[in-house]
Design a protein around this motif. Structure first.
Motif, PDB file in Angstrom:
ATOM      1  N   ARG A 100       0.808  -1.211   0.000  1.00 33.07           N
ATOM      2  CA  ARG A 100       0.000   0.000   0.000  1.00 33.07           C
ATOM      3  C   ARG A 100       0.849   1.272   0.000  1.00 33.07           C
ATOM      4  O   ARG A 100       0.399   2.303   0.451  1.00 33.07           O
ATOM      5  CB  ARG A 100      -0.943  -0.003   1.202  1.00 33.07           C
ATOM      6  N   GLY A 101       2.069   1.202  -0.442  1.00 32.99           N
ATOM      7  CA  GLY A 101       2.870   2.400  -0.572  1.00 32.99           C
ATOM      8  C   GLY A 101       3.861   2.602   0.543  1.00 32.99           C
ATOM      9  O   GLY A 101       4.695   3.494   0.467  1.00 32.99           O
ATOM     10  N   TYR A 102       3.786   1.787   1.615  1.00 41.48           N
ATOM     11  CA  TYR A 102       4.725   1.979   2.708  1.00 41.48           C
ATOM     12  C   TYR A 102       5.582   0.755   2.980  1.00 41.48           C
ATOM     13  O   TYR A 102       6.419   0.767   3.862  1.00 41.48           O
ATOM     14  CB  TYR A 102       4.001   2.406   3.993  1.00 41.48           C
ATOM     15  N   ASP A 155      -2.729   8.448  -1.479  1.00 39.19           N
ATOM     16  CA  ASP A 155      -2.163   8.094  -2.780  1.00 39.19           C
ATOM     17  C   ASP A 155      -2.798   8.899  -3.912  1.00 39.19           C
ATOM     18  O   ASP A 155      -2.148   9.180  -4.923  1.00 39.19           O
ATOM     19  CB  ASP A 155      -2.363   6.591  -3.025  1.00 39.19           C
ATOM     20  N   ARG A 156      -4.059   9.323  -3.730  1.00 39.05           N
ATOM     21  CA  ARG A 156      -4.767  10.076  -4.759  1.00 39.05           C
ATOM     22  C   ARG A 156      -4.694  11.584  -4.566  1.00 39.05           C
ATOM     23  O   ARG A 156      -5.226  12.330  -5.379  1.00 39.05           O
ATOM     24  CB  ARG A 156      -6.251   9.655  -4.781  1.00 39.05           C
ATOM     25  N   GLU A 157      -4.078  12.033  -3.486  1.00 40.64           N
ATOM     26  CA  GLU A 157      -4.107  13.446  -3.122  1.00 40.64           C
ATOM     27  C   GLU A 157      -3.190  14.299  -4.015  1.00 40.64           C
ATOM     28  O   GLU A 157      -1.979  14.078  -4.067  1.00 40.64           O
ATOM     29  CB  GLU A 157      -3.699  13.602  -1.666  1.00 40.64           C
ATOM     30  N   PRO A 158      -3.748  15.301  -4.721  1.00 37.46           N
ATOM     31  CA  PRO A 158      -2.932  16.140  -5.604  1.00 37.46           C
ATOM     32  C   PRO A 158      -1.855  16.941  -4.872  1.00 37.46           C
ATOM     33  O   PRO A 158      -0.834  17.294  -5.479  1.00 37.46           O
ATOM     34  CB  PRO A 158      -3.970  17.084  -6.238  1.00 37.46           C
ATOM     35  N   ALA A 175       4.544   6.190   3.385  1.00 35.95           N
ATOM     36  CA  ALA A 175       3.872   6.272   2.092  1.00 35.95           C
ATOM     37  C   ALA A 175       4.103   7.640   1.456  1.00 35.95           C
ATOM     38  O   ALA A 175       4.335   7.741   0.245  1.00 35.95           O
ATOM     39  CB  ALA A 175       2.383   6.005   2.266  1.00 35.95           C
ATOM     40  N   ALA A 176       4.063   8.708   2.266  1.00 31.53           N
ATOM     41  CA  ALA A 176       4.328  10.048   1.738  1.00 31.53           C
ATOM     42  C   ALA A 176       5.791  10.217   1.358  1.00 31.53           C
ATOM     43  O   ALA A 176       6.114  10.821   0.325  1.00 31.53           O
ATOM     44  CB  ALA A 176       3.922  11.096   2.770  1.00 31.53           C
ATOM     45  N   ARG A 226       8.743  15.713   1.947  1.00 31.99           N
ATOM     46  CA  ARG A 226       9.551  15.932   3.141  1.00 31.99           C
ATOM     47  C   ARG A 226       8.620  15.747   4.342  1.00 31.99           C
ATOM     48  O   ARG A 226       7.711  16.560   4.553  1.00 31.99           O
ATOM     49  CB  ARG A 226      10.175  17.329   3.125  1.00 31.99           C
ATOM     50  N   VAL A 227       8.836  14.699   5.105  1.00 25.17           N
ATOM     51  CA  VAL A 227       7.837  14.231   6.058  1.00 25.17           C
ATOM     52  C   VAL A 227       8.289  14.413   7.503  1.00 25.17           C
ATOM     53  O   VAL A 227       9.426  14.075   7.863  1.00 25.17           O
ATOM     54  CB  VAL A 227       7.501  12.743   5.808  1.00 25.17           C
ATOM     55  N   THR A 228       7.377  14.930   8.304  1.00 27.45           N
ATOM     56  CA  THR A 228       7.517  14.964   9.759  1.00 27.45           C
ATOM     57  C   THR A 228       6.403  14.104  10.346  1.00 27.45           C
ATOM     58  O   THR A 228       5.254  14.181   9.898  1.00 27.45           O
ATOM     59  CB  THR A 228       7.398  16.394  10.299  1.00 27.45           C
TER      60      THR A 228
END
Length: 228
Positions: free
Chosen positions: A9-11, A35-38, A59-60, A66-68
């Motif tokens: 699932r992306g992660y 996953d669908r978020e623009p 996943a992000a 750039r993830v926190t």
């Protein structure tokens, strides 16, 4: 002992730590919305609130963001750091209560899978596994705090993706977000069978009028709210 959860699932595969929320239907539904978020573009600033194992943060990150990530549980913080290291993704993981560790920063996208299950206890627990799901009599002890405080952390046009059960009230979430300056709507819905927690308190939920007699499924919703 830690265990391993595989996923496409992306992660990727995740190390699971005892006492840390295991990804399940609400996580999967939010991962699909993510996953669908623009707004999830390479270089976007993303915040994962209540990260647990780090599934959504990873996943992000796999999409170049750039993830926190934030969690109040030290076990969750450690689990997310381990999973980020194993996946070779850079995720900044902070320990603290909800939005507070990110105060003063601005993000393009915030994802959140908070505690939202109505519980016989008036106050949410401070320790134990139930911290990840119990949220007071109406299930809104955490949801309302998120709705009221998240605008300060989003840039104009930034987006909140928030998952919770319809048992804790969809309309109150939409109204609260709109008062905070968002265009908010339900992005996804899914009915899932009651898990062990809801099955164990079905009689109490029925007495409260939150479920019909014999009801065995709950509706999960992902709310997408864009800051105006």
């Amino acid at each position: 002992m830690p265990s391993l959860l595989g996923s496409d699932r992306g992660y990727g595969a995740l190390v699971l730590a005892p006492g840390v929320y295991v990804p399940q239907d609400d996580t999967f539904l939010l991962a699909d919305a993510l996953d669908r978020e623009p707004r999830l573009q390479p270089g976007a600033e993303v915040l994962d609130v209540g990260t647990g194992t780090g599934a959504l943060a990873l996943a992000a990150a796999r999409r170049g963001a750039r993830v926190t990530a934030i969690d109040r549980s030290w076990r969750a913080v450690v689990a997310t750091r381990i999973n980020a290291a194993l996946s070779r993704r850079r995720v900044r993981v902070l320990h603290g209560d909800l939005l507070r560790p990110a105060a003063g920063r601005r993000f393009d996208l915030i994802v959140c899978n908070p505690p939202y299950v109505p519980a016989p206890q008036l106050r949410p627990p401070r320790r134990g596994a139930a911290v990840a799901w119990d949220a007071g009599h109406d299930g809104r002890a955490v949801l309302d705090r998120i709705c009221d405080g998240v605008a300060e952390l989003l840039r104009p046009g930034g987006v909140l993706l928030l998952v919770h059960s319809a048992l804790s009230g969809v309309t109150p979430t939409l109204q609260r977000l709109e008062r905070a300056g968002f265009d908010a709507a339900v992005d996804q819905r899914q009915y899932v069978p009651f898990g062990p927690v809801l099955r164990s308190r079905a009689d109490w939920l029925e007495r409260r009028g939150l479920i019909a007699p014999g009801e065995e499924k709950e509706e999960l919703v992902v709310i997408r709210a864009e800051r105006t």
